[in-house]
Design a protein around this motif. Sequence first.
Motif, PDB file in Angstrom:
ATOM      1  N   ALA A  21      33.107 -16.735  58.489  1.00 49.29           N
ATOM      2  CA  ALA A  21      32.013 -16.464  57.561  1.00 49.29           C
ATOM      3  C   ALA A  21      31.987 -14.995  57.156  1.00 49.29           C
ATOM      4  CB  ALA A  21      30.678 -16.867  58.198  1.00 49.29           C
ATOM      5  N   GLY A  81      34.833 -14.409  54.636  1.00 46.78           N
ATOM      6  CA  GLY A  81      34.483 -14.903  53.313  1.00 46.78           C
ATOM      7  C   GLY A  81      33.500 -13.995  52.603  1.00 46.78           C
ATOM      8  N   LEU A  82      32.531 -13.453  53.347  1.00 47.95           N
ATOM      9  CA  LEU A  82      31.554 -12.546  52.746  1.00 47.95           C
ATOM     10  C   LEU A  82      32.220 -11.270  52.242  1.00 47.95           C
ATOM     11  CD1 LEU A  82      28.552 -11.898  52.196  1.00 47.95           C
ATOM     12  CD2 LEU A  82      28.459 -10.889  54.485  1.00 47.95           C
ATOM     13  N   TRP A 141      32.527 -18.413  52.563  1.00 43.97           N
ATOM     14  CA  TRP A 141      31.311 -17.981  53.261  1.00 43.97           C
ATOM     15  C   TRP A 141      30.283 -19.111  53.302  1.00 43.97           C
ATOM     16  CZ3 TRP A 141      26.365 -17.665  51.149  1.00 43.97           C
ATOM     17  CH2 TRP A 141      25.407 -17.105  51.991  1.00 43.97           C
ATOM     18  N   TRP A 142      30.057 -19.779  52.175  1.00 38.39           N
ATOM     19  CA  TRP A 142      29.073 -20.851  52.140  1.00 38.39           C
ATOM     20  C   TRP A 142      29.451 -21.976  53.097  1.00 38.39           C
ATOM     21  CZ3 TRP A 142      30.064 -25.933  50.664  1.00 38.39           C
ATOM     22  CH2 TRP A 142      28.939 -26.766  50.599  1.00 38.39           C
ATOM     23  N   HIS A 202      31.214 -21.932  55.889  1.00 35.06           N
ATOM     24  CA  HIS A 202      31.020 -21.592  57.304  1.00 35.06           C
ATOM     25  C   HIS A 202      29.563 -21.242  57.612  1.00 35.06           C
ATOM     26  CE1 HIS A 202      35.414 -21.046  56.875  1.00 35.06           C
ATOM     27  NE2 HIS A 202      35.443 -21.439  58.120  1.00 35.06           N
ATOM     28  N   TRP A 203      28.873 -20.681  56.629  1.00 37.30           N
ATOM     29  CA  TRP A 203      27.491 -20.263  56.879  1.00 37.30           C
ATOM     30  C   TRP A 203      26.538 -21.448  56.929  1.00 37.30           C
ATOM     31  CZ3 TRP A 203      25.633 -15.975  58.782  1.00 37.30           C
ATOM     32  CH2 TRP A 203      24.283 -15.672  58.644  1.00 37.30           C
TER      33      TRP A 203
END
Length: 537
Positions: A155, A158-159, A209-210, A212-213
């Motif tokens: 995450a 990805g961010l 990111w989305w 995994h978040w």
Amino acid sequence: MTVAVVRRLIVFALLFALVSIAAVGVAGLLERVIGLGSVLVTDTAGLARALAFVLIGAPLAVLVWRWERRRLAEPLERSSLVWSVYLAAMTLTSLIFAVALAASAIAAGIEGEWRPSEAAGAVVWAGVWVWHRRMRRSPVTAPTRLPALGVELSALFGLVVAAVGAGSALAALISQALAPVAPVLLDSRPWYTAVLQPLVWAAVGAVVWWWHWTREQASGTPDALARVLLVIVVAGSAGAALFGIGTVLLTLLRLLFDDDPAAEILSPLGAAAGAALVGAIICDAHARMLSARGPRVRGAARLAVSGVALIGAASGFGVVVNALLAELDATLLADDTRTLLLGGLSALVVGTAAWWGTWRPGRAVTEEQSGDIARRVYLVVVFGASAVVALVTLLLIGFRLFEVLLAAGGASRMQGGLIERIRAPLGLLSATVLVFIYHFVVWRRDRAIAPPTSRAPGIERVVLVAARGSEPLAQRIRELGGVRVTLWEASDDRTPATEADADEIVRRLHALTATRALVVAGAGLAPRVVPLSEAAR
């Protein structure tokens, strides 16, 4: 136990290498399949390397994995830290390669370029990521120690990709808007291509990111690493925003007081504005998440941002001193010192404002705040690091001084050469000395008003013997009791204890005077709490 740890290190390092080798080989073969017809010259050496990697690396990787998979049936093996680290490292590595190659291939496709090597690599590494994700989620191979490590790091990756891509797209868009005043040199691409290509990276990073978040639930992970990563994100994004704001301020000051061409002055404005805007958005969004993490995490994030701002302010002060000393040297150009002075002033203003808002030096400090361990560690780190930097710069100044004195004609060169040699380290020394003095005084004051550190004897460490899957119970005891808990999973089929048992365990632990205790818990059974002597380790 030591032999088992060494064996795991060797096996998982070998498995990591073999999986990577096999992935590179399969990607090389797939590239030749999907790129058939677009290759002008046959790469015999590359084909031989790919065949060797696949025919040797892949079978060995399968053999090592099948041997290790049988051992993962043992609870002790699945609770190994080495297994958790391998799974997280391989998951993150495969994700990095898959994202980088896929985004690069798509970005090249915007310009009409087909890159079979990057497309093949993205597909293969994505397959490796899916395979290791299944390992992490399978009840047979899922790690019981740091189970969310790979998800949290993925995450964060990805961010970072999304932030860099969005900032680059904004920079390209702003640079295009400023093109009539500051034309972009050596870039023959259409303006929309320069914007769309970083947007591809931003979109891919946002999806990662989305996923995994939200889907992998990294946002709800209760472990300490999640809190540390959250603090890192807040501090890093704040640093990027402050750097961007400082550069924007420098650009404005140079437009007012500098004589350089406007095109040269405005050239960094796009990247600075993009970094400022994206960094501010990410910092604000993650700062809002701190409210659910408790006051300690909020305090740690505030101190981290304060430290980042302090670095900027101290650097700006040092650059200002450097520029003022340069005025004493007639050999330097006025424009150089002017730009240097404006850069130092920009960093000093932005850094000081952010530091003042987060550290709040005018606020009265209570006894509880002065005794906070995070505040104490922060003060010691700041004045300790500044003392080290001051010592190094002082040695450098001494070296430069004796270098000039011992050179031929040193006395005659003292006035002209010495200032140029020592002005940069002298500026850094002045900044670090001020930082050291202030934070050392604050540390001494906090020690004077802090409550005594001695406390009544009580439980510090707990060994919890419970059923498999009792990590939530251990975490609950850590949160309620404020103690360190080591979980030992029982080999029988007992049912995990409930949160009500955790409340009872903590109540009985607080009644003990020993510093260590053994707790045996299970559903339907009264928890057994055994105090341990000081000799128990």
